[in-house]
Design a protein around this motif. Structure first.
Motif, PDB file in Angstrom:
ATOM      1  N   HIS A  58      43.676   8.777  81.572  1.00 54.17           N
ATOM      2  CA  HIS A  58      44.190   8.147  80.622  1.00 54.17           C
ATOM      3  C   HIS A  58      45.329   7.186  81.087  1.00 54.17           C
ATOM      4  O   HIS A  58      46.042   7.273  82.062  1.00 54.17           O
ATOM      5  CB  HIS A  58      45.288   9.034  79.579  1.00 54.17           C
ATOM      6  CG  HIS A  58      44.313  10.153  79.077  1.00 54.17           C
ATOM      7  ND1 HIS A  58      43.443  10.006  78.118  1.00 54.17           N
ATOM      8  CD2 HIS A  58      44.306  11.508  79.477  1.00 54.17           C
ATOM      9  CE1 HIS A  58      42.891  11.178  77.833  1.00 54.17           C
ATOM     10  NE2 HIS A  58      43.441  11.971  78.530  1.00 54.17           N
ATOM     11  N   TYR A  59      45.275   5.993  80.477  1.00 59.39           N
ATOM     12  CA  TYR A  59      46.052   4.643  80.864  1.00 59.39           C
ATOM     13  C   TYR A  59      46.976   4.156  79.588  1.00 59.39           C
ATOM     14  O   TYR A  59      46.443   4.299  78.453  1.00 59.39           O
ATOM     15  CB  TYR A  59      45.323   3.542  81.213  1.00 59.39           C
ATOM     16  CG  TYR A  59      44.534   3.976  82.599  1.00 59.39           C
ATOM     17  CD1 TYR A  59      45.078   3.789  83.745  1.00 59.39           C
ATOM     18  CD2 TYR A  59      43.202   4.335  82.347  1.00 59.39           C
ATOM     19  CE1 TYR A  59      44.468   4.207  85.202  1.00 59.39           C
ATOM     20  CE2 TYR A  59      42.514   4.665  83.864  1.00 59.39           C
ATOM     21  CZ  TYR A  59      43.167   4.305  84.853  1.00 59.39           C
ATOM     22  OH  TYR A  59      42.150   4.978  86.119  1.00 59.39           O
ATOM     23  N   ALA A  60      48.103   3.643  79.760  1.00 55.26           N
ATOM     24  CA  ALA A  60      48.933   2.921  78.725  1.00 55.26           C
ATOM     25  C   ALA A  60      49.216   1.404  79.124  1.00 55.26           C
ATOM     26  O   ALA A  60      49.901   1.166  80.343  1.00 55.26           O
ATOM     27  CB  ALA A  60      50.183   3.534  78.574  1.00 55.26           C
ATOM     28  N   CYS A  73      52.400   0.421  81.401  1.00 60.23           N
ATOM     29  CA  CYS A  73      53.591   0.524  80.679  1.00 60.23           C
ATOM     30  C   CYS A  73      54.543   1.282  81.576  1.00 60.23           C
ATOM     31  O   CYS A  73      54.173   2.287  82.150  1.00 60.23           O
ATOM     32  CB  CYS A  73      53.514   0.916  79.346  1.00 60.23           C
ATOM     33  SG  CYS A  73      54.884   1.410  78.412  1.00 60.23           S
ATOM     34  N   ARG A  88      47.217   2.715  74.373  1.00 58.83           N
ATOM     35  CA  ARG A  88      46.756   3.780  75.261  1.00 58.83           C
ATOM     36  C   ARG A  88      45.302   3.844  75.021  1.00 58.83           C
ATOM     37  O   ARG A  88      44.865   3.635  74.087  1.00 58.83           O
ATOM     38  CB  ARG A  88      47.356   5.094  74.794  1.00 58.83           C
ATOM     39  CG  ARG A  88      48.920   5.088  74.841  1.00 58.83           C
ATOM     40  CD  ARG A  88      49.366   6.573  74.180  1.00 58.83           C
ATOM     41  NE  ARG A  88      50.840   6.546  73.987  1.00 58.83           N
ATOM     42  CZ  ARG A  88      51.707   6.059  74.735  1.00 58.83           C
ATOM     43  NH1 ARG A  88      51.454   5.808  76.040  1.00 58.83           N
ATOM     44  NH2 ARG A  88      53.042   6.210  74.428  1.00 58.83           N
ATOM     45  N   THR A  90      41.487   5.432  77.495  1.00 57.56           N
ATOM     46  CA  THR A  90      40.879   6.018  78.368  1.00 57.56           C
ATOM     47  C   THR A  90      39.666   5.577  79.144  1.00 57.56           C
ATOM     48  O   THR A  90      38.879   4.974  78.320  1.00 57.56           O
ATOM     49  CB  THR A  90      40.735   7.622  77.636  1.00 57.56           C
ATOM     50  OG1 THR A  90      41.663   8.120  77.087  1.00 57.56           O
ATOM     51  CG2 THR A  90      39.699   8.482  78.978  1.00 57.56           C
TER      52      THR A  90
END
Length: 132
Positions: A58-60, A73, A88, A90
């Motif tokens: 998971h990335y933001a 972020c 957000r 994935t």
């Protein structure tokens, strides 16, 4: 002015004095309101960030441009731009991707070439300042 001198003047400052141009910072005055919170995204860089994404992670992605950990972020939007939330996402597979840094992409968080418009706009704005 020949082309080489013009490029030198654009990159590093004045070609005759070899000094870099002074940066002028906006000054708040009683007649001009300064906005402490940003409502529009700020370009973090002119070119996209090349990053390795891992499948299932998971990335933001920073959508406001204020993060110190670009392109991701770090929570700075809470104070600098509370109306702009991070995106957000994935990653679907392991790959290297270009993530947008100019914050103008229509395919967030991935780069769609919008940075070329940002670069062009900056060059035109700087040329107007030089040839006034």
């Amino acid at each position: 002015m020949n082309t080489a001198r013009f490029i030198v003047a654009m990159r590093g400052g004045c070609a005759q004095t070899f000094r870099r141009p002074r940066l002028l910072l906006p000054v708040c005055s009683p007649t001009v309101q300064c906005c402490l919170e940003s409502t529009q995204p700020v370009p973090a860089a002119r070119l996209p960030y090349r990053v390795k994404l891992s499948a299932g992670k998971h990335y933001a992605w920073c959508a406001c441009g204020h993060s110190k950990k670009q392109p991701f972020c770090d929570g700075t939007h809470r104070t600098e731009a509370p109306s702009i939330a991070p995106l957000r996402f994935t990653a679907d597979k392991d790959r290297t991707a270009l993530l947008c840094a100019c914050k103008q992409t229509k395919n967030a968080p991935y780069c769609d070439g919008s940075h070329l418009k940002v670069i062009y706009r900056d060059v035109v704005k700087s040329l107007k300042g030089i040839f006034k």
